[in-house]
Scaffold this motif. Structure first.
Motif, PDB file in Angstrom:
ATOM      1  N   ASN A  39     -74.035  -5.715  -4.416  1.00 34.57           N
ATOM      2  CA  ASN A  39     -73.747  -5.463  -6.175  1.00 34.57           C
ATOM      3  C   ASN A  39     -74.678  -4.827  -5.650  1.00 34.57           C
ATOM      4  OD1 ASN A  39     -71.224  -5.800  -5.958  1.00 34.57           O
ATOM      5  ND2 ASN A  39     -71.401  -8.875  -7.184  1.00 34.57           N
ATOM      6  N   ALA A  40     -76.243  -5.521  -5.729  1.00 35.50           N
ATOM      7  CA  ALA A  40     -77.977  -4.925  -6.224  1.00 35.50           C
ATOM      8  C   ALA A  40     -77.609  -3.437  -5.610  1.00 35.50           C
ATOM      9  CB  ALA A  40     -78.332  -5.704  -4.751  1.00 35.50           C
ATOM     10  N   ARG A  41     -77.342  -3.470  -4.214  1.00 31.97           N
ATOM     11  CA  ARG A  41     -77.076  -1.877  -3.603  1.00 31.97           C
ATOM     12  C   ARG A  41     -76.424  -0.941  -4.239  1.00 31.97           C
ATOM     13  NH1 ARG A  41     -74.474   1.264  -0.972  1.00 31.97           N
ATOM     14  NH2 ARG A  41     -72.249   0.161  -0.395  1.00 31.97           N
ATOM     15  N   LEU A  42     -75.167  -1.410  -4.588  1.00 33.05           N
ATOM     16  CA  LEU A  42     -74.532  -0.397  -5.418  1.00 33.05           C
ATOM     17  C   LEU A  42     -75.379  -0.659  -7.118  1.00 33.05           C
ATOM     18  CD1 LEU A  42     -70.310  -1.609  -5.173  1.00 33.05           C
ATOM     19  CD2 LEU A  42     -72.251   0.426  -4.082  1.00 33.05           C
ATOM     20  N   ALA A  43     -75.769  -0.849  -7.026  1.00 35.66           N
ATOM     21  CA  ALA A  43     -76.993  -0.195  -9.012  1.00 35.66           C
ATOM     22  C   ALA A  43     -77.917   0.180  -8.540  1.00 35.66           C
ATOM     23  CB  ALA A  43     -77.186  -1.616  -8.817  1.00 35.66           C
ATOM     24  N   ASP A  66     -84.244  -4.675  -8.544  1.00 28.99           N
ATOM     25  CA  ASP A  66     -84.434  -3.962  -9.488  1.00 28.99           C
ATOM     26  C   ASP A  66     -83.256  -3.297  -9.565  1.00 28.99           C
ATOM     27  OD1 ASP A  66     -84.842  -2.820  -6.940  1.00 28.99           O
ATOM     28  OD2 ASP A  66     -86.925  -2.028  -7.624  1.00 28.99           O
ATOM     29  N   GLY A  67     -82.062  -3.183  -9.628  1.00 33.42           N
ATOM     30  CA  GLY A  67     -81.114  -2.059  -9.724  1.00 33.42           C
ATOM     31  C   GLY A  67     -80.420  -2.330 -11.340  1.00 33.42           C
ATOM     32  N   THR A  68     -79.413  -1.840 -12.169  1.00 31.81           N
ATOM     33  CA  THR A  68     -79.761  -0.938 -13.253  1.00 31.81           C
ATOM     34  C   THR A  68     -78.834  -1.839 -13.230  1.00 31.81           C
ATOM     35  OG1 THR A  68     -77.521   0.147 -12.037  1.00 31.81           O
ATOM     36  CG2 THR A  68     -79.135   1.873 -11.815  1.00 31.81           C
ATOM     37  N   GLY A  69     -78.737  -3.065 -12.898  1.00 29.45           N
ATOM     38  CA  GLY A  69     -77.915  -4.189 -13.989  1.00 29.45           C
ATOM     39  C   GLY A  69     -76.226  -4.593 -13.911  1.00 29.45           C
ATOM     40  N   ILE A  70     -75.918  -4.836 -14.830  1.00 30.10           N
ATOM     41  CA  ILE A  70     -74.333  -5.547 -14.878  1.00 30.10           C
ATOM     42  C   ILE A  70     -73.549  -4.540 -16.185  1.00 30.10           C
ATOM     43  CG2 ILE A  70     -72.458  -7.033 -14.953  1.00 30.10           C
ATOM     44  CD1 ILE A  70     -73.778  -8.537 -13.713  1.00 30.10           C
ATOM     45  N   ALA A  71     -73.125  -3.914 -15.979  1.00 29.41           N
ATOM     46  CA  ALA A  71     -72.163  -3.456 -17.310  1.00 29.41           C
ATOM     47  C   ALA A  71     -72.097  -3.767 -18.239  1.00 29.41           C
ATOM     48  CB  ALA A  71     -71.917  -1.976 -16.699  1.00 29.41           C
ATOM     49  N   GLU A  72     -71.867  -3.790 -19.546  1.00 26.64           N
ATOM     50  CA  GLU A  72     -71.817  -4.981 -19.925  1.00 26.64           C
ATOM     51  C   GLU A  72     -69.867  -5.064 -20.333  1.00 26.64           C
ATOM     52  OE1 GLU A  72     -71.969  -5.510 -25.208  1.00 26.64           O
ATOM     53  OE2 GLU A  72     -73.456  -3.992 -24.230  1.00 26.64           O
ATOM     54  N   ASP A  73     -69.371  -3.748 -19.826  1.00 27.37           N
ATOM     55  CA  ASP A  73     -68.359  -4.493 -19.699  1.00 27.37           C
ATOM     56  C   ASP A  73     -67.505  -4.827 -18.470  1.00 27.37           C
ATOM     57  OD1 ASP A  73     -68.903  -2.156 -18.369  1.00 27.37           O
ATOM     58  OD2 ASP A  73     -66.677  -1.504 -18.672  1.00 27.37           O
ATOM     59  N   VAL A  74     -68.308  -4.912 -17.932  1.00 28.92           N
ATOM     60  CA  VAL A  74     -67.769  -5.733 -16.324  1.00 28.92           C
ATOM     61  C   VAL A  74     -68.692  -6.912 -16.754  1.00 28.92           C
ATOM     62  CG1 VAL A  74     -68.460  -5.746 -13.813  1.00 28.92           C
ATOM     63  CG2 VAL A  74     -68.137  -3.920 -15.502  1.00 28.92           C
ATOM     64  N   LEU A  75     -70.086  -7.972 -17.239  1.00 21.61           N
ATOM     65  CA  LEU A  75     -70.249  -9.408 -17.625  1.00 21.61           C
ATOM     66  C   LEU A  75     -68.683 -10.696 -18.049  1.00 21.61           C
ATOM     67  CD1 LEU A  75     -73.446  -8.470 -19.406  1.00 21.61           C
ATOM     68  CD2 LEU A  75     -73.025  -9.354 -17.804  1.00 21.61           C
ATOM     69  N   PRO A  76     -68.068 -10.052 -18.823  1.00 23.88           N
ATOM     70  CA  PRO A  76     -67.320 -11.159 -18.738  1.00 23.88           C
ATOM     71  C   PRO A  76     -66.734 -11.279 -17.319  1.00 23.88           C
ATOM     72  CG  PRO A  76     -66.624  -9.656 -20.202  1.00 23.88           C
ATOM     73  CD  PRO A  76     -67.866  -8.908 -19.638  1.00 23.88           C
ATOM     74  N   ARG A  77     -66.788 -10.127 -16.385  1.00 27.34           N
ATOM     75  CA  ARG A  77     -65.880 -10.945 -15.153  1.00 27.34           C
ATOM     76  C   ARG A  77     -66.339 -11.741 -14.243  1.00 27.34           C
ATOM     77  NH1 ARG A  77     -63.154  -5.632 -15.361  1.00 27.34           N
ATOM     78  NH2 ARG A  77     -63.601  -5.563 -13.018  1.00 27.34           N
ATOM     79  N   VAL A  78     -67.669 -11.131 -13.949  1.00 30.30           N
ATOM     80  CA  VAL A  78     -68.504 -11.815 -13.275  1.00 30.30           C
ATOM     81  C   VAL A  78     -68.395 -12.442 -12.189  1.00 30.30           C
ATOM     82  CG1 VAL A  78     -70.395  -9.890 -14.108  1.00 30.30           C
ATOM     83  CG2 VAL A  78     -70.501 -12.552 -14.466  1.00 30.30           C
ATOM     84  N   PHE A  79     -67.614 -13.820 -12.703  1.00 28.40           N
ATOM     85  CA  PHE A  79     -67.304 -14.234 -11.587  1.00 28.40           C
ATOM     86  C   PHE A  79     -66.154 -14.611 -11.388  1.00 28.40           C
ATOM     87  CE2 PHE A  79     -70.917 -16.423 -15.015  1.00 28.40           C
ATOM     88  CZ  PHE A  79     -72.203 -16.404 -13.029  1.00 28.40           C
ATOM     89  N   GLU A  80     -65.212 -13.218 -12.048  1.00 30.09           N
ATOM     90  CA  GLU A  80     -63.764 -13.787 -10.510  1.00 30.09           C
ATOM     91  C   GLU A  80     -63.840 -13.473  -9.290  1.00 30.09           C
ATOM     92  OE1 GLU A  80     -62.193 -10.114 -12.370  1.00 30.09           O
ATOM     93  OE2 GLU A  80     -61.610 -11.227 -14.792  1.00 30.09           O
TER      94      GLU A  80
END
Length: 80
Positions: A39-43, A66-80
């Motif tokens: 995920n860090a690499r993809l960010a 130091d990536g771009t972070g998690i998109a707000e629309d993805v945050l609710p699903r980060v632990f899936e």
């Protein structure tokens, strides 16, 4: 230790004292760490640092990038 791949500076700090044990499913723990790194690499992270610390018998794994972070629309699903 530093590992180079895809222009990313991978850093590992895992100085854990002898005798410290972690009770976890090895394959599940491996999958979690690999997912965090991917995920860090993809960010578009340029630096990814993973480290272990031990404090009062508790082992902590931290992964920072130091990536771009998690998109707000993805945050609710980060632990899936």
């Amino acid at each position: 230790e530093q590992l180079g791949q895809d222009g990313v500076d991978w850093q590992l700090d895992a100085a854990v004292p002898d005798g410290v044990r972690v009770f976890a499913e090895p394959e599940e723990l491996r999958e979690v760490v690999l997912n965090l790194c991917e995920n860090a690499r993809l960010a578009e992270a340029r630096t990814v640092r993973a480290g272990l610390t031990v404090d009062d018998g508790v082992v902590r794994l931290a992964v920072q990038d130091d990536g771009t972070g998690i998109a707000e629309d993805v945050l609710p699903r980060v632990f899936e």
